[in-house]
Enzyme design. Structure first.
Site, PDB file in Angstrom:
ATOM      1  N   ARG A  62      35.135  34.431  43.149  1.00  0.00           N
ATOM      2  CA  ARG A  62      35.243  34.568  44.763  1.00  0.00           C
ATOM      3  C   ARG A  62      36.465  33.938  45.053  1.00  0.00           C
ATOM      4  O   ARG A  62      37.128  34.420  45.898  1.00  0.00           O
ATOM      5  CB  ARG A  62      34.168  33.690  45.221  1.00  0.00           C
ATOM      6  CG  ARG A  62      32.835  34.457  45.431  1.00  0.00           C
ATOM      7  CD  ARG A  62      31.622  33.761  45.188  1.00  0.00           C
ATOM      8  NE  ARG A  62      31.407  33.492  43.867  1.00  0.00           N
ATOM      9  CZ  ARG A  62      30.997  34.200  42.874  1.00  0.00           C
ATOM     10  NH1 ARG A  62      30.389  35.086  43.388  1.00  0.00           N
ATOM     11  NH2 ARG A  62      31.121  33.932  41.533  1.00  0.00           N
ATOM     12  N   THR A  63      37.032  32.931  44.675  1.00  0.00           N
ATOM     13  CA  THR A  63      38.239  32.288  45.086  1.00  0.00           C
ATOM     14  C   THR A  63      39.388  33.066  45.252  1.00  0.00           C
ATOM     15  O   THR A  63      40.181  33.332  46.154  1.00  0.00           O
ATOM     16  CB  THR A  63      38.664  31.002  44.376  1.00  0.00           C
ATOM     17  OG1 THR A  63      37.328  29.929  44.494  1.00  0.00           O
ATOM     18  CG2 THR A  63      39.495  29.998  45.307  1.00  0.00           C
ATOM     19  N   LYS A  91      54.223  29.245  26.766  1.00  0.00           N
ATOM     20  CA  LYS A  91      55.342  29.011  25.866  1.00  0.00           C
ATOM     21  C   LYS A  91      55.669  27.507  26.268  1.00  0.00           C
ATOM     22  O   LYS A  91      56.598  26.939  25.734  1.00  0.00           O
ATOM     23  CB  LYS A  91      56.737  29.607  26.291  1.00  0.00           C
ATOM     24  CG  LYS A  91      56.572  31.117  26.283  1.00  0.00           C
ATOM     25  CD  LYS A  91      57.718  31.726  26.700  1.00  0.00           C
ATOM     26  CE  LYS A  91      57.890  33.176  26.783  1.00  0.00           C
ATOM     27  NZ  LYS A  91      58.962  33.693  27.776  1.00  0.00           N
ATOM     28  N   ARG A 112      44.575  27.493  40.624  1.00  0.00           N
ATOM     29  CA  ARG A 112      43.736  26.857  40.023  1.00  0.00           C
ATOM     30  C   ARG A 112      43.835  26.579  38.627  1.00  0.00           C
ATOM     31  O   ARG A 112      44.797  27.548  38.113  1.00  0.00           O
ATOM     32  CB  ARG A 112      42.618  27.843  40.237  1.00  0.00           C
ATOM     33  CG  ARG A 112      41.065  27.473  39.276  1.00  0.00           C
ATOM     34  CD  ARG A 112      40.176  28.166  39.453  1.00  0.00           C
ATOM     35  NE  ARG A 112      39.385  27.897  40.587  1.00  0.00           N
ATOM     36  CZ  ARG A 112      38.180  28.654  41.206  1.00  0.00           C
ATOM     37  NH1 ARG A 112      37.519  29.258  39.997  1.00  0.00           N
ATOM     38  NH2 ARG A 112      37.622  28.303  42.060  1.00  0.00           N
ATOM     39  N   HIS A 140      38.485  21.124  45.566  1.00  0.00           N
ATOM     40  CA  HIS A 140      38.428  22.339  45.855  1.00  0.00           C
ATOM     41  C   HIS A 140      38.198  22.604  47.365  1.00  0.00           C
ATOM     42  O   HIS A 140      37.242  22.939  48.004  1.00  0.00           O
ATOM     43  CB  HIS A 140      37.420  23.142  45.088  1.00  0.00           C
ATOM     44  CG  HIS A 140      37.216  24.661  45.098  1.00  0.00           C
ATOM     45  ND1 HIS A 140      38.209  25.298  45.671  1.00  0.00           N
ATOM     46  CD2 HIS A 140      36.319  25.310  44.509  1.00  0.00           C
ATOM     47  CE1 HIS A 140      37.898  26.649  45.596  1.00  0.00           C
ATOM     48  NE2 HIS A 140      36.833  26.698  44.842  1.00  0.00           N
TER      49      HIS A 140
HETATM   50  C1  NCD Z   1      33.070  26.880  42.189  1.00  0.00           C
HETATM   51  C2  NCD Z   1      34.071  26.391  41.469  1.00  0.00           C
HETATM   52  O1  NCD Z   1      35.047  27.186  40.947  1.00  0.00           O
HETATM   53  O2  NCD Z   1      34.340  25.143  41.504  1.00  0.00           O
HETATM   54  N1  NCD Z   1      33.095  28.123  42.374  1.00  0.00           N
HETATM   55  C3  NCD Z   1      33.744  28.760  43.273  1.00  0.00           C
HETATM   56  O3  NCD Z   1      34.833  28.339  43.716  1.00  0.00           O
HETATM   57  N2  NCD Z   1      33.185  29.773  44.110  1.00  0.00           N
HETATM   58  C4  NCD Z   1      31.718  26.410  41.660  1.00  0.00           C
HETATM   59  C5  NCD Z   1      31.415  26.567  40.327  1.00  0.00           C
HETATM   60  O4  NCD Z   1      32.052  27.255  39.513  1.00  0.00           O
HETATM   61  O5  NCD Z   1      30.322  26.285  39.898  1.00  0.00           O
END
Ligand code: NCD
Length: 317
Positions: A62-63, A91, A112, A140
């Site tokens: 999703r992100t 590397k 991320r 997040h």
């Molecule tokens: C969350 C994450 O990655 O922290 N998911 C997300 O970003 N939609 C929650 C999770 O992975 O449980």
């Protein structure tokens, strides 16, 4: 749509940076996108000529896709790194050096990474805005904004709410950020439901208590469920456990099903950042209380607003 108002931050690394005025600005614009989208507008020219870099060193559905979808809807361009596998980090390149270099290739970055504070290291020398899309179990912030937007859309307010957060509070990067944002508003109360081993970190609890945030901890959901306005469910974050035995010990303690919800408030909403594994029975998916797919849907509008508002941010060192 022109983003006339200015946010108080240039990088978005932590939910600590977000104030109520920022939230109003972001949500106003997100709502405009949402409304225009539902009346048939599929794309906007608001990020034309801009390049978004999405750098993902950890799995994401999703992100990453909602950011990329948001940039496409804004007619911007995307360069992308999935799982960091094809980059020089393999590397041994440092995040600091990557941060310096990516400003030559793009105008805004979402990163991320499994290490805590990775987004700060990347942003340290980056003259272009950096968005933290999750640094280990730490922060997040754009998920928390999406969560807050979902609450605003479904409950029509952000105050006087009793919020139950159930599951792996220790390893979640969404729960603490959400509590911080919701506690900007009056009379919100948090019931933190988890086995002792995966309770919210002591340092986080201390900060919340010092700020007079109303939190109650329990390992039991049945006695709490009927008082809740919001039930926020968290996946047991398997990837953050040292071994499988520890994970098995706590996973599966809670399962949200119709039986548990039978006396819950009529207007309870159930949220989850997704992916959900087995903490929510699929029978709940069709329940009108379930808002997690809506949460995933509106993420695009919130991220469109953020990209538009942040794209020209002048980074202050
Ligand atoms: C969350 C994450 O990655 O922290 N998911 C997300 O970003 N939609 C929650 C999770 O992975 O449980």
């Amino acid at each position: 749509m022109t983003a006339e108002q200015k946010l108080s931050f240039s990088h978005l690394l932590s939910s600590n940076q977000i104030n109520k005025e920022d939230i109003d600005i972001i949500f106003d614009l997100a709502q405009q996108y949402q409304q225009q989208f539902s009346s048939g507008t599929r794309s906007f020219n608001d990020c034309q000529d801009y390049i978004l870099a999405t750098l993902f060193f950890e799995p994401s559905t999703r992100t990453r896709f909602s950011f990329e979808s948001a940039m496409h809807r804004l007619n911007g361009k995307i360069i992308s790194l999935e799982q960091g596998l094809s980059s020089s980090v393999k590397k041994g390149e440092s995040l600091e050096d990557m941060g310096r270099v990516f400003s030559k290739y793009s105008d805004i970055v979402v990163i991320r990474h499994p290490e805590m504070s990775s987004a700060w290291r990347f942003a340290k020398y980056s003259p272009i805005p950096v968005i933290n899309g999750g640094d280990g179990a730490n922060e997040h912030p754009t998920q928390s904004l999406t969560d807050l937007y979902t609450i605003k859309q479904t409950k029509n307010k952000l105050y006087n709410l009793t919020i139950g957060i159930v599951g792996d509070l220790k390893n979640s990067r969404t729960a603490y950020s959400l509590i911080k944002l919701l506690s900007l508003y009056p009379n919100n109360k948090f019931i933190l439901i988890s086995p002792q081993e995966i309770q919210l970190k002591e340092s986080h609890k201390e900060k919340l208590r010092n700020n007079n945030v109303d939190i109650v901890e329990t390992d039991e959901i049945e006695s709490q469920i009927n008082n809740l306005d919001i039930l926020y469910v968290i996946r047991t974050q398997k990837e953050r456990f040292d071994n499988k035995a520890e994970y098995d010990k706590v996973n599966g303690k809670y399962r949200i099903n119709n039986e548990l919800l039978k006396n819950s408030k009529e207007d309870l909403i159930i949220m989850h950042a997704l992916p959900k594994i087995d903490e929510i029975d699929p029978e709940i998916d069709d329940n009108k209380k379930a808002k997690y797919f809506f949460q995933a849907e509106v993420a695009v509008f919130v991220r469109m607003a953020l990209l538009n508002l942040m794209k020209d941010s002048k980074v202050r060192f």
